[in-house]
Enzyme design. Structure first.
Site, PDB file in Angstrom:
ATOM      1  N   CYS A   1       0.849  -1.196   0.000  1.00 61.85           N
ATOM      2  CA  CYS A   1       0.000   0.000   0.000  1.00 61.85           C
ATOM      3  C   CYS A   1       0.882   1.243   0.000  1.00 61.85           C
ATOM      4  O   CYS A   1       1.583   1.506   0.966  1.00 61.85           O
ATOM      5  CB  CYS A   1      -0.898  -0.008   1.229  1.00 61.85           C
ATOM      6  SG  CYS A   1      -1.950   1.439   1.256  1.00 61.85           S
TER       7      CYS A   1
ATOM      8  N   GLY B   1       7.087   5.063   9.187  1.00 63.02           N
ATOM      9  CA  GLY B   1       7.180   5.029  10.654  1.00 63.02           C
ATOM     10  C   GLY B   1       6.533   3.795  11.238  1.00 63.02           C
ATOM     11  O   GLY B   1       7.156   3.018  11.974  1.00 63.02           O
ATOM     12  N   GLY B   2       5.268   3.569  10.904  1.00 60.87           N
ATOM     13  CA  GLY B   2       4.559   2.405  11.427  1.00 60.87           C
ATOM     14  C   GLY B   2       4.915   1.133  10.679  1.00 60.87           C
ATOM     15  O   GLY B   2       5.111   0.079  11.276  1.00 60.87           O
TER      16      GLY B   2
ATOM     17  N   TYR C   1       6.072  -6.074   5.344  1.00 63.80           N
ATOM     18  CA  TYR C   1       6.327  -7.157   4.383  1.00 63.80           C
ATOM     19  C   TYR C   1       5.651  -6.833   3.063  1.00 63.80           C
ATOM     20  O   TYR C   1       4.738  -6.025   2.981  1.00 63.80           O
ATOM     21  CB  TYR C   1       5.800  -8.500   4.916  1.00 63.80           C
ATOM     22  CG  TYR C   1       4.324  -8.683   4.642  1.00 63.80           C
ATOM     23  CD1 TYR C   1       3.381  -8.040   5.424  1.00 63.80           C
ATOM     24  CD2 TYR C   1       3.886  -9.441   3.559  1.00 63.80           C
ATOM     25  CE1 TYR C   1       2.036  -8.164   5.154  1.00 63.80           C
ATOM     26  CE2 TYR C   1       2.526  -9.571   3.280  1.00 63.80           C
ATOM     27  CZ  TYR C   1       1.609  -8.926   4.089  1.00 63.80           C
ATOM     28  OH  TYR C   1       0.276  -9.036   3.802  1.00 63.80           O
TER      29      TYR C   1
ATOM     30  N   ILE D   1      10.031   7.696  16.285  1.00 60.41           N
ATOM     31  CA  ILE D   1      11.083   7.493  15.279  1.00 60.41           C
ATOM     32  C   ILE D   1      11.043   8.656  14.299  1.00 60.41           C
ATOM     33  O   ILE D   1       9.974   9.017  13.792  1.00 60.41           O
ATOM     34  CB  ILE D   1      10.856   6.145  14.554  1.00 60.41           C
ATOM     35  CG1 ILE D   1      11.098   5.009  15.549  1.00 60.41           C
ATOM     36  CG2 ILE D   1      11.789   6.006  13.356  1.00 60.41           C
ATOM     37  CD1 ILE D   1      10.360   3.768  15.240  1.00 60.41           C
TER      38      ILE D   1
ATOM     39  N   LEU E   1       1.698  -7.842  14.070  1.00 54.09           N
ATOM     40  CA  LEU E   1       1.511  -6.544  14.726  1.00 54.09           C
ATOM     41  C   LEU E   1       0.944  -5.476  13.792  1.00 54.09           C
ATOM     42  O   LEU E   1       0.114  -4.660  14.200  1.00 54.09           O
ATOM     43  CB  LEU E   1       2.856  -6.070  15.299  1.00 54.09           C
ATOM     44  CG  LEU E   1       2.842  -4.708  15.990  1.00 54.09           C
ATOM     45  CD1 LEU E   1       2.004  -4.744  17.257  1.00 54.09           C
ATOM     46  CD2 LEU E   1       4.256  -4.242  16.299  1.00 54.09           C
ATOM     47  N   ASN E   2       1.377  -5.476  12.539  1.00 51.92           N
ATOM     48  CA  ASN E   2       0.943  -4.387  11.649  1.00 51.92           C
ATOM     49  C   ASN E   2      -0.542  -4.456  11.295  1.00 51.92           C
ATOM     50  O   ASN E   2      -1.082  -3.495  10.766  1.00 51.92           O
ATOM     51  CB  ASN E   2       1.787  -4.361  10.369  1.00 51.92           C
ATOM     52  CG  ASN E   2       2.978  -3.423  10.512  1.00 51.92           C
ATOM     53  OD1 ASN E   2       3.099  -2.738  11.521  1.00 51.92           O
ATOM     54  ND2 ASN E   2       3.844  -3.408   9.527  1.00 51.92           N
ATOM     55  N   TYR E   3      -1.189  -5.588  11.569  1.00 52.75           N
ATOM     56  CA  TYR E   3      -2.650  -5.613  11.419  1.00 52.75           C
ATOM     57  C   TYR E   3      -3.258  -5.469  12.807  1.00 52.75           C
ATOM     58  O   TYR E   3      -3.836  -6.418  13.346  1.00 52.75           O
ATOM     59  CB  TYR E   3      -3.131  -6.906  10.757  1.00 52.75           C
ATOM     60  CG  TYR E   3      -2.603  -7.116   9.360  1.00 52.75           C
ATOM     61  CD1 TYR E   3      -2.266  -6.037   8.554  1.00 52.75           C
ATOM     62  CD2 TYR E   3      -2.462  -8.393   8.845  1.00 52.75           C
ATOM     63  CE1 TYR E   3      -1.783  -6.238   7.274  1.00 52.75           C
ATOM     64  CE2 TYR E   3      -1.989  -8.592   7.558  1.00 52.75           C
ATOM     65  CZ  TYR E   3      -1.642  -7.505   6.779  1.00 52.75           C
ATOM     66  OH  TYR E   3      -1.174  -7.710   5.515  1.00 52.75           O
TER      67      TYR E   3
HETATM   68  C1  LIG Z   1      -4.329  -0.138   2.820  1.00 54.31           C
HETATM   69  C2  LIG Z   1      -3.271  -0.764   3.716  1.00 54.31           C
HETATM   70  C3  LIG Z   1      -2.404  -1.726   3.199  1.00 54.31           C
HETATM   71  C4  LIG Z   1      -1.400  -2.264   3.997  1.00 54.31           C
HETATM   72  N1  LIG Z   1      -0.510  -3.147   3.440  1.00 54.31           N
HETATM   73  C5  LIG Z   1       0.532  -3.594   4.204  1.00 54.31           C
HETATM   74  C6  LIG Z   1       1.545  -4.424   3.642  1.00 54.31           C
HETATM   75  O1  LIG Z   1       1.512  -4.748   2.453  1.00 54.31           O
HETATM   76  N2  LIG Z   1       2.550  -4.839   4.439  1.00 54.31           N
HETATM   77  C7  LIG Z   1       2.637  -4.470   5.751  1.00 54.31           C
HETATM   78  O2  LIG Z   1       3.585  -4.866   6.433  1.00 54.31           O
HETATM   79  N3  LIG Z   1       1.674  -3.713   6.311  1.00 54.31           N
HETATM   80  C8  LIG Z   1       0.639  -3.262   5.573  1.00 54.31           C
HETATM   81  N4  LIG Z   1      -0.319  -2.463   6.137  1.00 54.31           N
HETATM   82  C9  LIG Z   1      -0.274  -2.210   7.580  1.00 54.31           C
HETATM   83  C10 LIG Z   1       0.632  -1.029   7.891  1.00 54.31           C
HETATM   84  O3  LIG Z   1       1.984  -1.443   7.828  1.00 54.31           O
HETATM   85  C11 LIG Z   1       0.332  -0.535   9.300  1.00 54.31           C
HETATM   86  O4  LIG Z   1      -0.972  -0.050   9.330  1.00 54.31           O
HETATM   87  C12 LIG Z   1       1.334   0.507   9.744  1.00 54.31           C
HETATM   88  O5  LIG Z   1       1.296   0.583  11.133  1.00 54.31           O
HETATM   89  C13 LIG Z   1       1.045   1.857   9.145  1.00 54.31           C
HETATM   90  O6  LIG Z   1       2.019   2.775   9.527  1.00 54.31           O
HETATM   91  P1  LIG Z   1       1.706   4.355   9.445  1.00 54.31           P
HETATM   92  O7  LIG Z   1       2.934   5.058   9.975  1.00 54.31           O
HETATM   93  O8  LIG Z   1       1.228   4.715   8.107  1.00 54.31           O
HETATM   94  O9  LIG Z   1       0.416   4.453  10.365  1.00 54.31           O
HETATM   95  P2  LIG Z   1      -0.010   5.127  11.703  1.00 54.31           P
HETATM   96  O10 LIG Z   1      -1.441   4.756  11.834  1.00 54.31           O
HETATM   97  O11 LIG Z   1       0.372   6.557  11.716  1.00 54.31           O
HETATM   98  O12 LIG Z   1       0.817   4.359  12.800  1.00 54.31           O
HETATM   99  C14 LIG Z   1       0.582   3.021  13.114  1.00 54.31           C
HETATM  100  C15 LIG Z   1       1.340   2.670  14.386  1.00 54.31           C
HETATM  101  O13 LIG Z   1       2.725   2.921  14.251  1.00 54.31           O
HETATM  102  C16 LIG Z   1       3.144   3.885  15.202  1.00 54.31           C
HETATM  103  N5  LIG Z   1       4.028   4.834  14.545  1.00 54.31           N
HETATM  104  C17 LIG Z   1       3.811   5.466  13.362  1.00 54.31           C
HETATM  105  N6  LIG Z   1       4.832   6.312  13.113  1.00 54.31           N
HETATM  106  C18 LIG Z   1       5.671   6.220  14.157  1.00 54.31           C
HETATM  107  C19 LIG Z   1       6.880   6.878  14.493  1.00 54.31           C
HETATM  108  N7  LIG Z   1       7.400   7.800  13.685  1.00 54.31           N
HETATM  109  N8  LIG Z   1       7.484   6.565  15.661  1.00 54.31           N
HETATM  110  C20 LIG Z   1       6.935   5.655  16.485  1.00 54.31           C
HETATM  111  N9  LIG Z   1       5.788   5.007  16.233  1.00 54.31           N
HETATM  112  C21 LIG Z   1       5.163   5.287  15.087  1.00 54.31           C
HETATM  113  C22 LIG Z   1       1.874   4.616  15.626  1.00 54.31           C
HETATM  114  O14 LIG Z   1       1.992   5.198  16.886  1.00 54.31           O
HETATM  115  C23 LIG Z   1       0.888   3.486  15.600  1.00 54.31           C
HETATM  116  O15 LIG Z   1       0.973   2.694  16.742  1.00 54.31           O
HETATM  117  C24 LIG Z   1      -1.317  -1.890   5.352  1.00 54.31           C
HETATM  118  C25 LIG Z   1      -2.203  -0.945   5.868  1.00 54.31           C
HETATM  119  C26 LIG Z   1      -3.161  -0.365   5.065  1.00 54.31           C
HETATM  120  C27 LIG Z   1      -4.055   0.683   5.639  1.00 54.31           C
END
Ligand SMILES: Cc1cc2nc3c(=O)[nH]c(=O)nc-3n(C[C@H](O)[C@H](O)[C@H](O)COP(=O)(O)OP(=O)(O)OC[C@H]3O[C@@H](n4cnc5c(N)ncnc54)[C@H](O)[C@@H]3O)c2cc1C
Length: 399
Positions: free
Chosen positions: A45, A51-52, A59, A110, A342-344
């Site tokens: 995606c 960050g997350g 993966y 981070i 964890l990421n889900y």
């Molecule tokens: C449409 C979609 C497709 C996805 N596909 C995949 C995939 O192919 N592979 C995969 O592994 N995952 C996938 N994910 C899951 C995705 O990796 C997680 O939702 C991830 O946590 C998103 O990170 P974010 O920083 O965008 O989100 P946020 O919602 O901002 O953060 C998610 C979590 O990470 C923490 N976090 C974010 N930034 C930081 C930072 N800078 N320092 C410390 N903590 C932080 C937040 O506090 C929170 O707990 C997908 C998600 C979506 C919505």
């Protein structure tokens, strides 16, 4: 974090500094501006931020070749609980270990990652073929469990069971096999015809393209879509979704697959996605990073429900469906603990819902996400954030 999104690529030493608010799509785009033969193993995606994504593992379709995003990190900067900015050297190896799969949010904020770029061929091949029940989907999917986790590392075939929704199609379950091959069509066809002839893959199903174009394909865009869609930071149209995850260590019998399909048929707005493990994932020790789901896993399941209607009733309906499906899967998936990704984020598997972190509850979700690595994460947390300033429903507790 969206103001912190710079990306500096260094092709000479095959690395990049990426700020935590940069999205995966922006990263892929910036890499290809500098090199057509480098990439980074991360998610499908493009709007997900690094960050997350990376702190939870991260993966995607090159995981069997290169491992997770978190396996390809050389350095990081983080703001700790005292407001001090640390790098790998000043944070120490324990904290650097914890943020590569243990979830960054338990330990600090981070700011950036130094990632290791990986070498990809100038041309890769993708395909997306769908098999209906009449076309033998049951046999193909059953066989997939034996083949996909053992294919060469450069090959990744995701299998997704869903309800067909094309115009004029009758409602029925079908399975999509979506492939990524770090090589060209001829070699892929030779490999699949030999190892997985049941799939019936043909030349007309396969498309050669650059690695960055393959990231656009995996994001669900039609082939030929310009790569600047990777720079779009918003996901339109808006919809709601709920994901859950499971790990599978033994092939699911055909009767089991049929029972899963019955539920998929009933729920309709769901897909059950099987992501093959094996390859590089088998070679990395379960304790090398907090992400413990390594050798011994055939595949990971993502259950994904999505809907567009607003309102608590609809939401509850889909949450209830997702819990029923998860319950029905119990006989087929990992046990003691029932592992989760964890990421889900899924608060159904255990969560501290009242802004306080109870250790016993944390151990329930912590052992599912991290298995034996939970104890080391707790030790790190106890040193770097003993007052539990950084907490959420599923954070790591201090002792
Ligand atoms: C449409 C979609 C497709 C996805 N596909 C995949 C995939 O192919 N592979 C995969 O592994 N995952 C996938 N994910 C899951 C995705 O990796 C997680 O939702 C991830 O946590 C998103 O990170 P974010 O920083 O965008 O989100 P946020 O919602 O901002 O953060 C998610 C979590 O990470 C923490 N976090 C974010 N930034 C930081 C930072 N800078 N320092 C410390 N903590 C932080 C937040 O506090 C929170 O707990 C997908 C998600 C979506 C919505």
């Amino acid at each position: 974090m969206f103001n912190l999104r710079s990306i500096e690529i260094n092709v000479t030493d095959e690395s990049a500094w990426v700020q935590a608010g940069a999205t995966a799509g922006e990263l892929y785009y910036k890499i290809t501006e500098k090199s057509k033969v480098h990439g980074f193993p991360a998610g499908v995606c493009p709007t997900v931020a690094t960050g997350g994504l990376i702190s939870g593992g991260g993966y995607g379709p090159t995981m069997r070749k290169f491992g997770l995003s978190a396996d390809n990190i050389e350095d990081a900067t983080l703001v700790n609980v005292n407001g001090t900015i640390l790098d790998r050297n000043s944070m120490g190896e324990d904290l650097f270990w914890a943020i590569r799969g243990g979830g960054g949010a338990s330990f600090g904020v981070i700011l950036s990652w130094k990632i290791k770029l990986v070498r990809v061929p100038a041309k890769v091949t993708v395909f997306n073929v769908t098999r209906s029940i009449e076309q033998g989907a049951l046999d193909v999917l059953y066989r997939w469990q034996y083949v996909a986790p053992k294919l060469p590392k450069n090959t990744y075939i995701r299998a997704t069971s869903q309800v067909s929704n094309g115009e004029g199609k009758k409602k029925a379950v079908e399975v999509s096999f979506i492939g990524h091959f770090l090589g060209q069509i001829d070699e892929l066809l030779r490999l699949i015809n030999e190892s997985f002839p049941k799939l019936g893959l043909q030349r007309k199903d396969c498309f050669e393209m650059s690695w960055v174009e393959s990231t656009v394909f995996w994001a669900g865009y039609p082939i030929g879509t310009p790569i600047n869609v990777l720079l779009n930071r918003t996901n339109i149209p808006t919809f709601f979704f709920k994901s859950k995850s499971d790990y599978v260590k033994k092939p699911i019998p055909k009767e089991g697959i049929k029972s899963i399909w019955q539920m998929v048929h009933k729920i309709e707005k769901v897909y059950v996605q099987w992501n093959p493990y094996g390859g590089r994932m088998n070679e990395i020790a379960a304790s090398a990073t907090p992400f413990p789901h390594r050798a011994g896993n055939l595949f990971k399941i993502q259950y994904y429900m999505s809907w567009t209607e607003e309102g608590i009733e609809t939401t509850n309906k889909y949450l209830s469906f997702s819990r029923k499906l998860y319950e029905a899967m119990t006989p087929f998936v990992s046990k003691n603990p029932r592992e989760a990704f964890l990421n889900y984020r899924d608060i159904d598997i255990g969560a501290n819902l009242h802004n306080q972190t109870e250790f016993d509850i944390a151990r329930v979700y912590g052992s599912k996400f991290f298995k034996d690595n939970f104890d080391r994460l707790v030790r790190v947390k106890t040193v770097v954030d003993p007052q539990n300033f950084f907490r959420n429903e599923q954070s790591i507790p201090p002792l």
